[in-house]
Design a protein around this motif. Structure first.
Motif, PDB file in Angstrom:
ATOM      1  N   LEU A 105       0.834  -1.201   0.000  1.00 19.24           N
ATOM      2  CA  LEU A 105       0.000   0.000   0.000  1.00 19.24           C
ATOM      3  C   LEU A 105       0.868   1.249   0.000  1.00 19.24           C
ATOM      4  O   LEU A 105       0.590   2.215  -0.729  1.00 19.24           O
ATOM      5  CB  LEU A 105      -0.931  -0.005   1.214  1.00 19.24           C
ATOM      6  CG  LEU A 105      -1.778   1.268   1.432  1.00 19.24           C
ATOM      7  CD1 LEU A 105      -2.620   1.575   0.203  1.00 19.24           C
ATOM      8  CD2 LEU A 105      -2.663   1.093   2.666  1.00 19.24           C
ATOM      9  N   SER A 108       2.201   1.829  -3.393  1.00 17.86           N
ATOM     10  CA  SER A 108       1.186   2.276  -4.355  1.00 17.86           C
ATOM     11  C   SER A 108       1.017   3.792  -4.335  1.00 17.86           C
ATOM     12  O   SER A 108       0.414   4.364  -5.253  1.00 17.86           O
ATOM     13  CB  SER A 108      -0.156   1.601  -4.047  1.00 17.86           C
ATOM     14  OG  SER A 108      -0.765   2.162  -2.885  1.00 17.86           O
ATOM     15  N   LEU A 109       1.538   4.453  -3.296  1.00 17.45           N
ATOM     16  CA  LEU A 109       1.409   5.904  -3.199  1.00 17.45           C
ATOM     17  C   LEU A 109       2.503   6.637  -3.980  1.00 17.45           C
ATOM     18  O   LEU A 109       2.452   7.858  -4.116  1.00 17.45           O
ATOM     19  CB  LEU A 109       1.480   6.333  -1.727  1.00 17.45           C
ATOM     20  CG  LEU A 109       0.336   5.870  -0.833  1.00 17.45           C
ATOM     21  CD1 LEU A 109       0.679   6.132   0.629  1.00 17.45           C
ATOM     22  CD2 LEU A 109      -0.958   6.583  -1.216  1.00 17.45           C
ATOM     23  N   GLN A 158      -9.988   3.343   2.889  1.00 16.84           N
ATOM     24  CA  GLN A 158      -9.679   4.757   2.651  1.00 16.84           C
ATOM     25  C   GLN A 158      -8.901   5.357   3.818  1.00 16.84           C
ATOM     26  O   GLN A 158      -7.929   6.100   3.618  1.00 16.84           O
ATOM     27  CB  GLN A 158     -10.983   5.537   2.441  1.00 16.84           C
ATOM     28  CG  GLN A 158     -11.815   5.038   1.268  1.00 16.84           C
ATOM     29  CD  GLN A 158     -13.157   5.737   1.188  1.00 16.84           C
ATOM     30  OE1 GLN A 158     -13.253   6.939   1.422  1.00 16.84           O
ATOM     31  NE2 GLN A 158     -14.213   4.999   0.866  1.00 16.84           N
ATOM     32  N   ARG A 161      -5.346   4.084   3.854  1.00 17.37           N
ATOM     33  CA  ARG A 161      -4.530   4.731   2.823  1.00 17.37           C
ATOM     34  C   ARG A 161      -4.065   6.112   3.302  1.00 17.37           C
ATOM     35  O   ARG A 161      -2.903   6.481   3.128  1.00 17.37           O
ATOM     36  CB  ARG A 161      -5.346   4.856   1.526  1.00 17.37           C
ATOM     37  CG  ARG A 161      -4.553   5.391   0.338  1.00 17.37           C
ATOM     38  CD  ARG A 161      -5.401   5.319  -0.921  1.00 17.37           C
ATOM     39  NE  ARG A 161      -4.686   5.841  -2.073  1.00 17.37           N
ATOM     40  CZ  ARG A 161      -3.819   5.155  -2.806  1.00 17.37           C
ATOM     41  NH1 ARG A 161      -3.559   3.899  -2.493  1.00 17.37           N
ATOM     42  NH2 ARG A 161      -3.223   5.701  -3.845  1.00 17.37           N
ATOM     43  N   GLU A 162      -4.984   6.856   3.913  1.00 16.69           N
ATOM     44  CA  GLU A 162      -4.609   8.169   4.445  1.00 16.69           C
ATOM     45  C   GLU A 162      -3.561   8.028   5.541  1.00 16.69           C
ATOM     46  O   GLU A 162      -2.591   8.794   5.590  1.00 16.69           O
ATOM     47  CB  GLU A 162      -5.839   8.877   5.009  1.00 16.69           C
ATOM     48  CG  GLU A 162      -5.511  10.235   5.611  1.00 16.69           C
ATOM     49  CD  GLU A 162      -6.699  10.892   6.294  1.00 16.69           C
ATOM     50  OE1 GLU A 162      -6.480  11.891   7.008  1.00 16.69           O
ATOM     51  OE2 GLU A 162      -7.840  10.405   6.130  1.00 16.69           O
ATOM     52  N   HIS A 164      -1.313   5.660   5.964  1.00 14.33           N
ATOM     53  CA  HIS A 164      -0.013   5.329   5.375  1.00 14.33           C
ATOM     54  C   HIS A 164       0.619   6.551   4.720  1.00 14.33           C
ATOM     55  O   HIS A 164       1.841   6.730   4.770  1.00 14.33           O
ATOM     56  CB  HIS A 164      -0.163   4.189   4.361  1.00 14.33           C
ATOM     57  CG  HIS A 164      -0.258   2.834   4.987  1.00 14.33           C
ATOM     58  ND1 HIS A 164      -1.334   2.435   5.735  1.00 14.33           N
ATOM     59  CD2 HIS A 164       0.616   1.789   4.990  1.00 14.33           C
ATOM     60  CE1 HIS A 164      -1.126   1.194   6.160  1.00 14.33           C
ATOM     61  NE2 HIS A 164       0.036   0.788   5.722  1.00 14.33           N
TER      62      HIS A 164
END
Length: 207
Positions: A105, A108-109, A158, A161-162, A164
């Motif tokens: 993850l 992926s950013l 969501q 993700r924020e 990370h």
């Protein structure tokens, strides 16, 4: 919202637990201890640990790191450590929130964050820093999802993700930023550790 509200949430979840640990949300653990502990050998996988009450000491690579309330310990690689709870009591138990990191993850950013924002590659596999209010808010919203399975299923990806992203850009996130660069020293170490863990039953030839 802040550390007081998150502490209240954690205490509410732990009030129904006799154990030192519970996991109300996938990937998130809550810890409490009512007395100090002696040093024990442990093996940390990538995670972030936010101390809410008490104090913890972790020794990695012969360097002692104390983590106090309001600080976070960020671990970017699988590492062997020695750790103990230094401050805890029945009146003010040691409380912490731990969230396992999802390295894919994080990677992926890379395209969205941009290489320019990831130039700082200095860092340690274990690092301590004051927790950013936005990180605390993310952890609080993650824990709040434990009360609603439907919200957890829809919103947890969501919020994770924020979270990370917050860790990636944090002052002590240098090693995480290094992991995003395929040819970095940190990335090579991560791939080696992954290979050893995956193939530990097989002979591994090292030139």
């Amino acid at each position: 919202m802040g550390i007081e509200q998150l502490t209240a949430q954690v205490m509410r979840h732990m009030a129904t637990q006799r154990a030192h640990y519970t996991s109300p949300v996938p990937g998130m653990g809550l810890f409490q201890r009512r007395e100090p502990t002696e040093f024990t050998a442990d093996f940390y996988e990538p995670f972030v640990c936010l101390i809410l009450q008490g104090r913890k000491e972790t020794i990695f690579d012969d360097i002692s790191m104390e983590v106090a309330a309001g600080q976070s310990l960020l671990v970017s690689h699988d590492v062997p450590v020695r750790a103990r709870i230094r401050e805890a009591s029945s009146e003010f138990p040691y409380l912490s929130v731990v969230l396992r990191l999802d390295i894919p993850l994080l990677r992926s950013l890379y395209d969205e964050v941009g290489a320019a924002a990831l130039d700082e590659l200095e860092g340690r596999a274990c690092a301590v820093h004051e927790a950013d209010p936005r990180l605390i808010d993310c952890l609080e919203r993650t824990l709040a999802l434990a009360d609603d399975p439907l919200e957890a299923r829809i919103l947890l990806p969501q919020v994770r993700r924020e979270l990370h992203f917050r860790l990636l850009m944090a002052p002590h996130g240098g090693m995480l930023r290094a992991l995003l660069h395929h040819d970095s020293h940190a990335s090579h170490i991560a791939r080696a550790i992954s290979r050893i863990r995956r193939d530990f039953r097989q002979a591994i030839t090292v030139p």
